[in-house]
Design a protein around this motif. Sequence first.
Motif, PDB file in Angstrom:
ATOM      1  N   ASP A 139      -2.304   3.783   1.754  1.00 16.85           N
ATOM      2  CA  ASP A 139      -1.009   3.829   1.067  1.00 16.85           C
ATOM      3  C   ASP A 139       0.072   4.414   1.968  1.00 16.85           C
ATOM      4  OD1 ASP A 139      -1.685   2.833  -1.558  1.00 16.85           O
ATOM      5  OD2 ASP A 139      -2.839   4.668  -1.859  1.00 16.85           O
ATOM      6  N   PRO A 140       0.933   3.555   2.560  1.00 11.36           N
ATOM      7  CA  PRO A 140       2.016   4.084   3.404  1.00 11.36           C
ATOM      8  C   PRO A 140       3.225   4.498   2.568  1.00 11.36           C
ATOM      9  CG  PRO A 140       1.977   1.680   3.508  1.00 11.36           C
ATOM     10  CD  PRO A 140       0.917   2.086   2.522  1.00 11.36           C
ATOM     11  N   ILE A 141       3.599   5.780   2.676  1.00 14.24           N
ATOM     12  CA  ILE A 141       4.764   6.283   1.954  1.00 14.24           C
ATOM     13  C   ILE A 141       5.882   6.471   2.975  1.00 14.24           C
ATOM     14  CG2 ILE A 141       5.668   8.139   0.501  1.00 14.24           C
ATOM     15  CD1 ILE A 141       2.641   8.779  -0.158  1.00 14.24           C
ATOM     16  N   VAL A 142       6.844   5.548   2.964  1.00 10.94           N
ATOM     17  CA  VAL A 142       7.933   5.572   3.943  1.00 10.94           C
ATOM     18  C   VAL A 142       9.158   6.196   3.285  1.00 10.94           C
ATOM     19  CG1 VAL A 142       9.473   4.143   5.360  1.00 10.94           C
ATOM     20  CG2 VAL A 142       7.020   3.587   5.206  1.00 10.94           C
ATOM     21  N   THR A 143       9.669   7.295   3.887  1.00 10.26           N
ATOM     22  CA  THR A 143      10.770   8.032   3.253  1.00 10.26           C
ATOM     23  C   THR A 143      11.975   8.196   4.181  1.00 10.26           C
ATOM     24  OG1 THR A 143       9.719  10.136   3.923  1.00 10.26           O
ATOM     25  CG2 THR A 143       9.283   9.370   1.691  1.00 10.26           C
ATOM     26  N   ARG A 144      13.127   8.438   3.556  1.00  5.95           N
ATOM     27  CA  ARG A 144      14.356   8.801   4.268  1.00  5.95           C
ATOM     28  C   ARG A 144      15.194   9.641   3.314  1.00  5.95           C
ATOM     29  NH1 ARG A 144      17.972   3.167   3.912  1.00  5.95           N
ATOM     30  NH2 ARG A 144      18.567   3.443   1.715  1.00  5.95           N
ATOM     31  N   TRP A 145      16.234  10.295   3.839  1.00  2.00           N
ATOM     32  CA  TRP A 145      17.147  11.059   2.980  1.00  2.00           C
ATOM     33  C   TRP A 145      18.180  10.120   2.375  1.00  2.00           C
ATOM     34  CZ3 TRP A 145      15.291  15.480   1.688  1.00  2.00           C
ATOM     35  CH2 TRP A 145      14.483  16.193   2.596  1.00  2.00           C
ATOM     36  N   TRP A 246     -16.860   2.213  -5.315  1.00  3.82           N
ATOM     37  CA  TRP A 246     -15.701   3.003  -5.750  1.00  3.82           C
ATOM     38  C   TRP A 246     -14.573   2.909  -4.737  1.00  3.82           C
ATOM     39  CZ3 TRP A 246     -20.448   4.892  -4.229  1.00  3.82           C
ATOM     40  CH2 TRP A 246     -20.483   5.617  -3.008  1.00  3.82           C
ATOM     41  N   MET A 247     -13.345   3.230  -5.193  1.00  2.57           N
ATOM     42  CA  MET A 247     -12.161   3.195  -4.350  1.00  2.57           C
ATOM     43  C   MET A 247     -11.937   4.544  -3.663  1.00  2.57           C
ATOM     44  SD  MET A 247     -10.637   0.233  -4.404  1.00  2.57           S
ATOM     45  CE  MET A 247      -9.141   0.818  -3.603  1.00  2.57           C
ATOM     46  N   GLU A 248     -11.524   4.474  -2.398  1.00  2.00           N
ATOM     47  CA  GLU A 248     -11.075   5.660  -1.672  1.00  2.00           C
ATOM     48  C   GLU A 248      -9.772   5.273  -0.981  1.00  2.00           C
ATOM     49  OE1 GLU A 248     -13.927   7.415   0.940  1.00  2.00           O
ATOM     50  OE2 GLU A 248     -15.506   7.492  -0.591  1.00  2.00           O
ATOM     51  N   THR A 249      -8.883   6.244  -0.784  1.00  2.00           N
ATOM     52  CA  THR A 249      -7.631   5.903  -0.103  1.00  2.00           C
ATOM     53  C   THR A 249      -7.191   6.996   0.842  1.00  2.00           C
ATOM     54  OG1 THR A 249      -5.460   4.882  -0.427  1.00  2.00           O
ATOM     55  CG2 THR A 249      -5.893   6.858  -1.703  1.00  2.00           C
ATOM     56  N   GLU A 250      -6.368   6.600   1.806  1.00  2.45           N
ATOM     57  CA  GLU A 250      -5.625   7.544   2.635  1.00  2.45           C
ATOM     58  C   GLU A 250      -4.148   7.262   2.391  1.00  2.45           C
ATOM     59  OE1 GLU A 250      -6.840   8.456   6.713  1.00  2.45           O
ATOM     60  OE2 GLU A 250      -8.630   7.226   6.388  1.00  2.45           O
ATOM     61  N   ALA A 251      -3.436   8.283   1.910  1.00  5.76           N
ATOM     62  CA  ALA A 251      -1.998   8.159   1.691  1.00  5.76           C
ATOM     63  C   ALA A 251      -1.294   8.925   2.805  1.00  5.76           C
ATOM     64  CB  ALA A 251      -1.616   8.722   0.326  1.00  5.76           C
ATOM     65  N   VAL A 252      -0.400   8.252   3.514  1.00  8.28           N
ATOM     66  CA  VAL A 252       0.247   8.825   4.700  1.00  8.28           C
ATOM     67  C   VAL A 252       1.762   8.666   4.590  1.00  8.28           C
ATOM     68  CG1 VAL A 252       0.446   8.663   7.212  1.00  8.28           C
ATOM     69  CG2 VAL A 252      -1.780   8.284   6.121  1.00  8.28           C
ATOM     70  N   ASN A 253       2.483   9.743   4.921  1.00  7.31           N
ATOM     71  CA  ASN A 253       3.943   9.711   4.847  1.00  7.31           C
ATOM     72  C   ASN A 253       4.569   9.550   6.232  1.00  7.31           C
ATOM     73  OD1 ASN A 253       6.490  12.233   4.349  1.00  7.31           O
ATOM     74  ND2 ASN A 253       6.676  10.065   3.964  1.00  7.31           N
ATOM     75  N   TYR A 254       5.370   8.483   6.381  1.00  5.35           N
ATOM     76  CA  TYR A 254       6.179   8.286   7.589  1.00  5.35           C
ATOM     77  C   TYR A 254       7.622   8.559   7.180  1.00  5.35           C
ATOM     78  CZ  TYR A 254       2.027   6.025   9.394  1.00  5.35           C
ATOM     79  OH  TYR A 254       0.748   5.764   9.796  1.00  5.35           O
TER      80      TYR A 254
END
Length: 316
Positions: A139-145, A246-254
């Motif tokens: 799960d890529p979490i792409v953020t900005r202000w 079962w499901m496993e995930t890696e959630a990472v914030n860029y």
Amino acid sequence: PSFSDSATSCWSHLHPVNMFSNYNVKFYHSKALTSPYPGSDVERSQVPEGKVDWLIEWKDYNPVEYTATSVLAGPNWADPQINDEDFSPKFNERDGEVERKSLDGLYVVQNGRPQNPVGRTGLTGRGLLGRWGPNHAADPIVTRWKRDGSGNKIAHPVTGKNILQFVAIKRRDCGEWAIPGGMVDPGEKISATLKREFGEEALNSLQKSPEDKVKLEKQLHKLFSQEYFEVYRGYVDDPRNTDNAWMETEAVNYHDETGETMDHLPLEAGDDAGMVKWVDISEKLKLYASHSYFIKIVTEKRGAHWSEDPGPECHE
């Protein structure tokens, strides 16, 4: 995106098994006991809360066996059945191109079948999941202000904290806003999955001309090669989970601190997404459960606005 991307999201619900393990809090399945099983009329056998844990003896436990026909058809994302002569999986390790290690450590293999590390679900087989054991997602979490016309950060009027935005897609299947994630392909590094899924779901990279693809790839590389923050890795409570899969995930914030990298990325919904846009983050945002939880961790990490209600910690 592969088989279950559209499904990944709307049913995923975080099972914070490894974040609280130091507190000795016992979490139970909730989504993983969903009945009937998604996409079918199959009812799980009922598992009372006190009988989820494998350590609790239950001689009469008699789960239903179910694997969806779409999985049994043998697509490339799915394993064969356990009793197939040509199939001898190596569990708890990397098995050729397939990652069979769990993010949460070793799991038990009973009678040749992996055992769900969190407990009983009332259903054996694989249901809709391709792999015996862990099925890995990213799960890529792409953020900005959030910024005004002059490029200044916008603070929330009540809390005075800056507002963070993330790239969200609106799922076609259930109409909810989500992180543009998906399943890890065999042999694929997690960093590549994150970048690929973001490109496919949020930038519609699969439909672009060759020239545009090259341009996109450069921008994606810039964003995804910078420092990132690992938000969560581990087991996800999900209605598709079974006793053996079962499901496993890696959630990472860029995070794009200056906003320059993302300014030039043309957001455009890919095949699983109906819409894609920058969404202001706050607790008012209704995402399905695990995603709200991941997003909240990101706002805490970045010191951004989350809630207008100061919460109990301020009342000394």
